[in-house]
Design a protein around this motif. Structure first.
Motif, PDB file in Angstrom:
ATOM      1  N   ARG A   1      -5.830  -2.993  -8.027  1.00 40.73           N
ATOM      2  CA  ARG A   1      -4.715  -4.036  -7.590  1.00 40.73           C
ATOM      3  C   ARG A   1      -4.790  -4.545  -6.034  1.00 40.73           C
ATOM      4  O   ARG A   1      -4.564  -5.837  -5.746  1.00 40.73           O
ATOM      5  CB  ARG A   1      -3.327  -3.443  -7.873  1.00 40.73           C
ATOM      6  CG  ARG A   1      -3.114  -3.367  -9.250  1.00 40.73           C
ATOM      7  CD  ARG A   1      -1.690  -2.834  -9.302  1.00 40.73           C
ATOM      8  NE  ARG A   1      -1.341  -2.708 -10.948  1.00 40.73           N
ATOM      9  CZ  ARG A   1      -0.472  -2.007 -11.380  1.00 40.73           C
ATOM     10  NH1 ARG A   1       0.369  -1.363 -10.536  1.00 40.73           N
ATOM     11  NH2 ARG A   1      -0.396  -1.772 -12.590  1.00 40.73           N
ATOM     12  N   LEU A   2      -5.140  -3.650  -5.327  1.00 43.89           N
ATOM     13  CA  LEU A   2      -5.220  -3.932  -3.808  1.00 43.89           C
ATOM     14  C   LEU A   2      -6.156  -4.824  -3.570  1.00 43.89           C
ATOM     15  O   LEU A   2      -6.231  -5.933  -2.679  1.00 43.89           O
ATOM     16  CB  LEU A   2      -5.366  -2.566  -2.968  1.00 43.89           C
ATOM     17  CG  LEU A   2      -4.924  -2.638  -1.748  1.00 43.89           C
ATOM     18  CD1 LEU A   2      -3.535  -3.282  -1.570  1.00 43.89           C
ATOM     19  CD2 LEU A   2      -4.974  -1.274  -0.774  1.00 43.89           C
ATOM     20  N   SER A   3      -7.576  -4.488  -4.253  1.00 42.57           N
ATOM     21  CA  SER A   3      -8.581  -5.470  -4.136  1.00 42.57           C
ATOM     22  C   SER A   3      -8.326  -6.704  -4.545  1.00 42.57           C
ATOM     23  O   SER A   3      -8.722  -7.833  -3.832  1.00 42.57           O
ATOM     24  CB  SER A   3     -10.147  -4.823  -4.582  1.00 42.57           C
ATOM     25  OG  SER A   3     -10.288  -3.523  -4.236  1.00 42.57           O
ATOM     26  N   GLU A   4      -7.783  -6.853  -5.765  1.00 43.57           N
ATOM     27  CA  GLU A   4      -7.495  -8.224  -6.234  1.00 43.57           C
ATOM     28  C   GLU A   4      -6.694  -9.090  -5.495  1.00 43.57           C
ATOM     29  O   GLU A   4      -6.818 -10.130  -5.270  1.00 43.57           O
ATOM     30  CB  GLU A   4      -6.932  -7.961  -7.639  1.00 43.57           C
ATOM     31  CG  GLU A   4      -6.661  -9.306  -8.568  1.00 43.57           C
ATOM     32  CD  GLU A   4      -7.648 -10.226  -8.770  1.00 43.57           C
ATOM     33  OE1 GLU A   4      -7.549 -11.411  -8.806  1.00 43.57           O
ATOM     34  OE2 GLU A   4      -8.780  -9.920  -8.842  1.00 43.57           O
TER      35      GLU A   4
ATOM     36  N   ILE B   1      -5.506   6.207  -8.502  1.00 41.95           N
ATOM     37  CA  ILE B   1      -6.046   5.707  -7.293  1.00 41.95           C
ATOM     38  C   ILE B   1      -6.838   4.792  -7.635  1.00 41.95           C
ATOM     39  O   ILE B   1      -6.867   3.677  -6.665  1.00 41.95           O
ATOM     40  CB  ILE B   1      -6.577   6.854  -6.601  1.00 41.95           C
ATOM     41  CG1 ILE B   1      -5.443   7.764  -6.063  1.00 41.95           C
ATOM     42  CG2 ILE B   1      -7.377   6.477  -5.527  1.00 41.95           C
ATOM     43  CD1 ILE B   1      -6.093   9.232  -5.485  1.00 41.95           C
ATOM     44  N   VAL B   2      -7.741   4.863  -8.442  1.00 41.10           N
ATOM     45  CA  VAL B   2      -8.470   3.640  -8.992  1.00 41.10           C
ATOM     46  C   VAL B   2      -7.863   2.414  -9.321  1.00 41.10           C
ATOM     47  O   VAL B   2      -8.209   1.396  -8.998  1.00 41.10           O
ATOM     48  CB  VAL B   2      -9.467   3.996 -10.144  1.00 41.10           C
ATOM     49  CG1 VAL B   2     -10.250   2.893 -10.902  1.00 41.10           C
ATOM     50  CG2 VAL B   2     -10.546   5.101  -9.529  1.00 41.10           C
ATOM     51  N   ARG B   3      -6.684   2.621 -10.289  1.00 42.87           N
ATOM     52  CA  ARG B   3      -5.907   1.522 -10.662  1.00 42.87           C
ATOM     53  C   ARG B   3      -5.474   0.781  -9.298  1.00 42.87           C
ATOM     54  O   ARG B   3      -5.121  -0.595  -9.354  1.00 42.87           O
ATOM     55  CB  ARG B   3      -4.944   1.928 -11.672  1.00 42.87           C
ATOM     56  CG  ARG B   3      -4.246   0.740 -12.308  1.00 42.87           C
ATOM     57  CD  ARG B   3      -3.316   1.364 -13.268  1.00 42.87           C
ATOM     58  NE  ARG B   3      -2.086   1.016 -12.970  1.00 42.87           N
ATOM     59  CZ  ARG B   3      -0.761   1.554 -13.379  1.00 42.87           C
ATOM     60  NH1 ARG B   3      -0.930   2.666 -14.459  1.00 42.87           N
ATOM     61  NH2 ARG B   3       0.250   1.120 -12.995  1.00 42.87           N
ATOM     62  N   HIS B   4      -4.669   1.672  -8.298  1.00 42.86           N
ATOM     63  CA  HIS B   4      -4.034   1.109  -7.220  1.00 42.86           C
ATOM     64  C   HIS B   4      -4.969   0.356  -6.300  1.00 42.86           C
ATOM     65  O   HIS B   4      -4.565  -0.743  -6.035  1.00 42.86           O
ATOM     66  CB  HIS B   4      -3.462   2.232  -6.405  1.00 42.86           C
ATOM     67  CG  HIS B   4      -2.608   1.773  -5.080  1.00 42.86           C
ATOM     68  ND1 HIS B   4      -1.680   1.036  -5.026  1.00 42.86           N
ATOM     69  CD2 HIS B   4      -3.195   2.084  -4.061  1.00 42.86           C
ATOM     70  CE1 HIS B   4      -1.413   0.858  -3.858  1.00 42.86           C
ATOM     71  NE2 HIS B   4      -2.171   1.512  -3.076  1.00 42.86           N
TER      72      HIS B   4
ATOM     73  N   MET C   1       0.853  -1.230  -0.037  1.00 38.50           N
ATOM     74  CA  MET C   1       0.083   0.037  -0.055  1.00 38.50           C
ATOM     75  C   MET C   1       0.892   1.075  -0.017  1.00 38.50           C
ATOM     76  O   MET C   1       0.499   2.159  -0.762  1.00 38.50           O
ATOM     77  CB  MET C   1      -1.062  -0.123   1.214  1.00 38.50           C
ATOM     78  CG  MET C   1      -1.686   1.394   1.206  1.00 38.50           C
ATOM     79  SD  MET C   1      -3.325   1.180   1.364  1.00 38.50           S
ATOM     80  CE  MET C   1      -3.700   2.726   1.843  1.00 38.50           C
ATOM     81  N   ARG C   2       1.964   1.133   0.834  1.00 34.15           N
ATOM     82  CA  ARG C   2       2.795   2.547   0.826  1.00 34.15           C
ATOM     83  C   ARG C   2       3.391   2.611  -0.636  1.00 34.15           C
ATOM     84  O   ARG C   2       3.603   3.910  -0.980  1.00 34.15           O
ATOM     85  CB  ARG C   2       3.743   2.229   2.115  1.00 34.15           C
ATOM     86  CG  ARG C   2       3.322   2.414   3.329  1.00 34.15           C
ATOM     87  CD  ARG C   2       4.246   2.310   4.418  1.00 34.15           C
ATOM     88  NE  ARG C   2       3.680   2.212   5.632  1.00 34.15           N
ATOM     89  CZ  ARG C   2       4.314   2.060   6.838  1.00 34.15           C
ATOM     90  NH1 ARG C   2       5.441   1.654   6.859  1.00 34.15           N
ATOM     91  NH2 ARG C   2       3.706   2.105   8.024  1.00 34.15           N
ATOM     92  N   THR C   3       3.909   1.685  -1.147  1.00 27.13           N
ATOM     93  CA  THR C   3       4.624   1.810  -2.441  1.00 27.13           C
ATOM     94  C   THR C   3       3.684   2.258  -3.500  1.00 27.13           C
ATOM     95  O   THR C   3       4.200   3.284  -4.276  1.00 27.13           O
ATOM     96  CB  THR C   3       5.350   0.386  -2.822  1.00 27.13           C
ATOM     97  OG1 THR C   3       4.336  -0.663  -3.045  1.00 27.13           O
ATOM     98  CG2 THR C   3       6.290   0.176  -2.054  1.00 27.13           C
ATOM     99  N   GLY C   4       2.499   2.058  -3.365  1.00 20.41           N
ATOM    100  CA  GLY C   4       1.447   2.365  -4.222  1.00 20.41           C
ATOM    101  C   GLY C   4       1.075   4.006  -4.019  1.00 20.41           C
ATOM    102  O   GLY C   4       1.199   4.814  -5.044  1.00 20.41           O
ATOM    103  N   ALA C   5       1.042   4.592  -2.910  1.00 26.62           N
ATOM    104  CA  ALA C   5       1.053   5.817  -2.637  1.00 26.62           C
ATOM    105  C   ALA C   5       2.006   6.564  -2.909  1.00 26.62           C
ATOM    106  O   ALA C   5       2.024   7.749  -3.330  1.00 26.62           O
ATOM    107  CB  ALA C   5       0.484   5.861  -1.034  1.00 26.62           C
TER     108      ALA C   5
END
Length: 187
Positions: A68-71, A62-65, A1-5
Protein backbone atom coordinates in the motif's frame (compact mmCIF):
# COMPACT_ATOMS: atom_id res chain seq x y z
CA UNK A 1 3.14 4.88 7.99
CA UNK A 2 2.59 5.25 11.74
CA UNK A 3 -1.03 4.12 11.53
CA UNK A 4 0.00 1.02 9.59
CA UNK A 5 2.64 0.12 12.17
CA UNK A 6 0.14 0.80 14.96
CA UNK A 7 -2.45 -1.50 13.35
CA UNK A 8 0.12 -4.27 12.95
CA UNK A 9 1.21 -3.94 16.59
CA UNK A 10 -2.42 -3.84 17.76
CA UNK A 11 -3.28 -7.03 15.85
CA UNK A 12 -0.24 -8.73 17.36
CA UNK A 13 -1.16 -7.64 20.90
CA UNK A 14 -4.83 -8.68 20.59
CA UNK A 15 -3.88 -12.05 19.09
CA UNK A 16 -1.30 -12.62 21.82
CA UNK A 17 -3.73 -11.85 24.63
CA UNK A 18 -6.46 -14.03 23.10
CA UNK A 19 -4.03 -16.88 22.44
CA UNK A 20 -2.59 -16.86 25.95
CA UNK A 21 -5.98 -16.56 27.65
CA UNK A 22 -7.84 -19.17 25.60
CA UNK A 23 -5.05 -21.71 25.18
CA UNK A 24 -4.21 -21.64 28.91
CA UNK A 25 -7.83 -22.48 29.68
CA UNK A 26 -7.66 -25.44 27.31
CA UNK A 27 -4.45 -26.66 28.96
CA UNK A 28 -6.03 -26.27 32.40
CA UNK A 29 -9.00 -28.38 31.28
CA UNK A 30 -6.65 -31.05 29.86
CA UNK A 31 -4.63 -31.24 33.07
CA UNK A 32 -7.20 -33.55 34.68
CA UNK A 33 -7.14 -35.87 31.64
CA UNK A 34 -3.38 -35.90 30.98
CA UNK A 35 -0.42 -35.92 33.33
CA UNK A 36 1.63 -32.84 34.23
CA UNK A 37 4.44 -33.90 31.88
CA UNK A 38 2.08 -34.14 28.89
CA UNK A 39 0.46 -30.79 29.74
CA UNK A 40 3.94 -29.22 29.96
CA UNK A 41 4.73 -30.68 26.51
CA UNK A 42 1.43 -29.33 25.12
CA UNK A 43 2.32 -25.92 26.61
CA UNK A 44 5.58 -25.97 24.63
CA UNK A 45 3.70 -26.95 21.45
CA UNK A 46 1.24 -24.13 22.17
CA UNK A 47 4.13 -21.64 22.29
CA UNK A 48 5.65 -22.92 19.06
CA UNK A 49 2.27 -22.79 17.26
CA UNK A 50 1.78 -19.22 18.53
CA UNK A 51 5.17 -18.12 17.21
CA UNK A 52 4.48 -19.75 13.81
CA UNK A 53 0.97 -18.29 13.46
CA UNK A 54 1.94 -14.78 14.53
CA UNK A 55 5.09 -14.88 12.40
CA UNK A 56 3.03 -15.68 9.30
CA UNK A 57 0.38 -13.10 10.24
CA UNK A 58 2.98 -10.37 10.87
CA UNK A 59 4.67 -11.19 7.58
CA UNK A 60 1.34 -10.92 5.73
CA UNK A 61 0.42 -7.62 7.44
CA UNK A 62 3.84 -6.06 6.81
CA UNK A 63 3.84 -7.13 3.14
CA UNK A 64 0.32 -5.73 2.69
CA UNK A 65 1.27 -2.46 4.38
CA UNK A 66 4.45 -2.16 2.31
CA UNK A 67 2.49 -2.72 -0.92
CA UNK A 68 0.00 0.00 0.00
CA UNK A 69 2.82 2.37 0.87
CA UNK A 70 4.63 1.65 -2.40
CA UNK A 71 1.43 2.14 -4.40
CA UNK A 72 0.74 5.44 -2.68
CA UNK A 73 4.32 6.60 -3.29
CA UNK A 74 4.11 5.57 -6.95
CA UNK A 75 0.81 7.41 -7.38
CA UNK A 76 2.09 10.66 -5.87
CA UNK A 77 5.37 10.39 -7.78
CA UNK A 78 3.32 10.13 -10.99
CA UNK A 79 1.43 13.31 -10.03
CA UNK A 80 4.78 15.10 -9.75
CA UNK A 81 6.44 13.59 -12.83
CA UNK A 82 3.48 14.05 -15.17
CA UNK A 83 2.41 17.50 -14.02
CA UNK A 84 2.25 19.80 -17.05
CA UNK A 85 3.91 22.63 -15.10
CA UNK A 86 7.64 22.64 -14.34
CA UNK A 87 8.26 21.33 -10.82
CA UNK A 88 11.30 20.81 -8.63
CA UNK A 89 12.06 19.37 -5.22
CA UNK A 90 14.75 21.52 -3.61
CA UNK A 91 16.79 21.01 -0.46
CA UNK A 92 15.92 24.09 1.58
CA UNK A 93 19.28 24.29 3.38
CA UNK A 94 21.56 23.83 0.35
CA UNK A 95 19.08 25.03 -2.32
CA UNK A 96 20.21 22.11 -4.50
CA UNK A 97 17.62 20.58 -6.80
CA UNK A 98 16.99 16.98 -5.76
CA UNK A 99 14.19 16.08 -8.20
CA UNK A 100 12.71 17.58 -11.35
CA UNK A 101 9.77 16.66 -13.55
CA UNK A 102 9.59 16.24 -17.33
CA UNK A 103 7.80 19.57 -17.87
CA UNK A 104 10.79 21.40 -16.37
CA UNK A 105 13.26 19.65 -18.67
CA UNK A 106 11.07 20.37 -21.68
CA UNK A 107 10.47 24.05 -20.80
CA UNK A 108 13.97 24.97 -19.59
CA UNK A 109 16.13 22.85 -21.92
CA UNK A 110 18.23 21.18 -19.23
CA UNK A 111 18.38 17.39 -18.88
CA UNK A 112 17.38 15.82 -15.58
CA UNK A 113 21.03 15.08 -14.91
CA UNK A 114 21.94 18.74 -15.46
CA UNK A 115 19.12 19.91 -13.19
CA UNK A 116 20.27 17.56 -10.43
CA UNK A 117 23.70 19.26 -10.46
CA UNK A 118 22.12 22.71 -10.16
CA UNK A 119 21.00 24.98 -7.35
CA UNK A 120 17.65 26.75 -7.44
CA UNK A 121 19.74 29.93 -7.63
CA UNK A 122 21.13 28.81 -11.01
CA UNK A 123 17.65 29.37 -12.47
CA UNK A 124 17.64 33.03 -11.46
CA UNK A 125 19.39 35.98 -13.17
CA UNK A 126 22.31 37.33 -11.08
CA UNK A 127 20.40 40.44 -10.01
CA UNK A 128 17.64 38.28 -8.42
CA UNK A 129 19.80 35.83 -6.44
CA UNK A 130 19.56 37.77 -3.16
CA UNK A 131 15.78 37.94 -3.48
CA UNK A 132 15.68 34.18 -4.11
CA UNK A 133 17.75 33.52 -0.98
CA UNK A 134 15.32 35.61 1.07
CA UNK A 135 12.36 33.73 -0.39
CA UNK A 136 13.86 30.42 0.77
CA UNK A 137 14.53 31.92 4.19
CA UNK A 138 10.95 33.24 4.56
CA UNK A 139 9.04 30.09 3.48
CA UNK A 140 6.34 28.91 5.87
CA UNK A 141 4.24 25.74 6.12
CA UNK A 142 1.46 25.55 3.59
CA UNK A 143 1.30 27.12 0.16
CA UNK A 144 3.72 30.00 -0.41
CA UNK A 145 2.67 32.14 -3.36
CA UNK A 146 5.99 33.67 -4.39
CA UNK A 147 4.57 35.58 -7.33
CA UNK A 148 6.16 36.31 -10.69
CA UNK A 149 9.95 35.96 -10.97
CA UNK A 150 12.47 35.71 -13.77
CA UNK A 151 14.05 32.36 -14.65
CA UNK A 152 16.88 31.51 -17.00
CA UNK A 153 16.52 28.77 -19.56
CA UNK A 154 19.56 26.75 -20.65
CA UNK A 155 19.95 28.88 -23.78
CA UNK A 156 20.09 32.06 -21.65
CA UNK A 157 16.54 33.20 -22.45
CA UNK A 158 14.79 34.87 -19.54
CA UNK A 159 11.18 33.84 -18.93
CA UNK A 160 8.68 35.12 -16.39
CA UNK A 161 7.12 32.45 -14.21
CA UNK A 162 4.65 32.47 -11.35
CA UNK A 163 6.14 30.37 -8.51
CA UNK A 164 4.30 28.58 -5.74
CA UNK A 165 6.17 26.55 -3.12
CA UNK A 166 5.28 24.15 -0.37
CA UNK A 167 7.50 22.88 2.43
CA UNK A 168 7.72 19.09 2.55
CA UNK A 169 8.08 17.49 5.95
CA UNK A 170 10.84 14.93 6.01
CA UNK A 171 12.58 13.37 8.99
CA UNK A 172 15.93 13.68 7.25
CA UNK A 173 15.90 17.08 5.57
CA UNK A 174 13.88 20.18 4.88
CA UNK A 175 12.59 20.10 1.31
CA UNK A 176 10.65 22.53 -0.85
CA UNK A 177 8.38 21.56 -3.72
CA UNK A 178 8.27 24.42 -6.22
CA UNK A 179 6.03 24.79 -9.25
CA UNK A 180 6.42 27.33 -12.02
CA UNK A 181 3.57 28.48 -14.24
CA UNK A 182 4.99 30.26 -17.26
CA UNK A 183 3.37 33.71 -17.41
CA UNK A 184 1.97 33.50 -20.93
CA UNK A 185 0.17 30.28 -19.88
CA UNK A 186 -1.19 31.78 -16.65
CA UNK A 187 -3.26 34.44 -18.47
Amino acid sequence: MRTGAFKIALVYIVMGILWITLSDRVLLALQSTFGAEQVFFLGSIKGIVYVLITGVLLYYLIVRHTRRLSESERKYRTYFDQNTNPMWIINRRTMLITAVNDAATARYGYTKEEFLKMSALDLRPPEEINAAIMIFHDLTKGINDIGVVKHLKKDGTIIKVHITCNLIDSARESLVMAMAVVENQAK
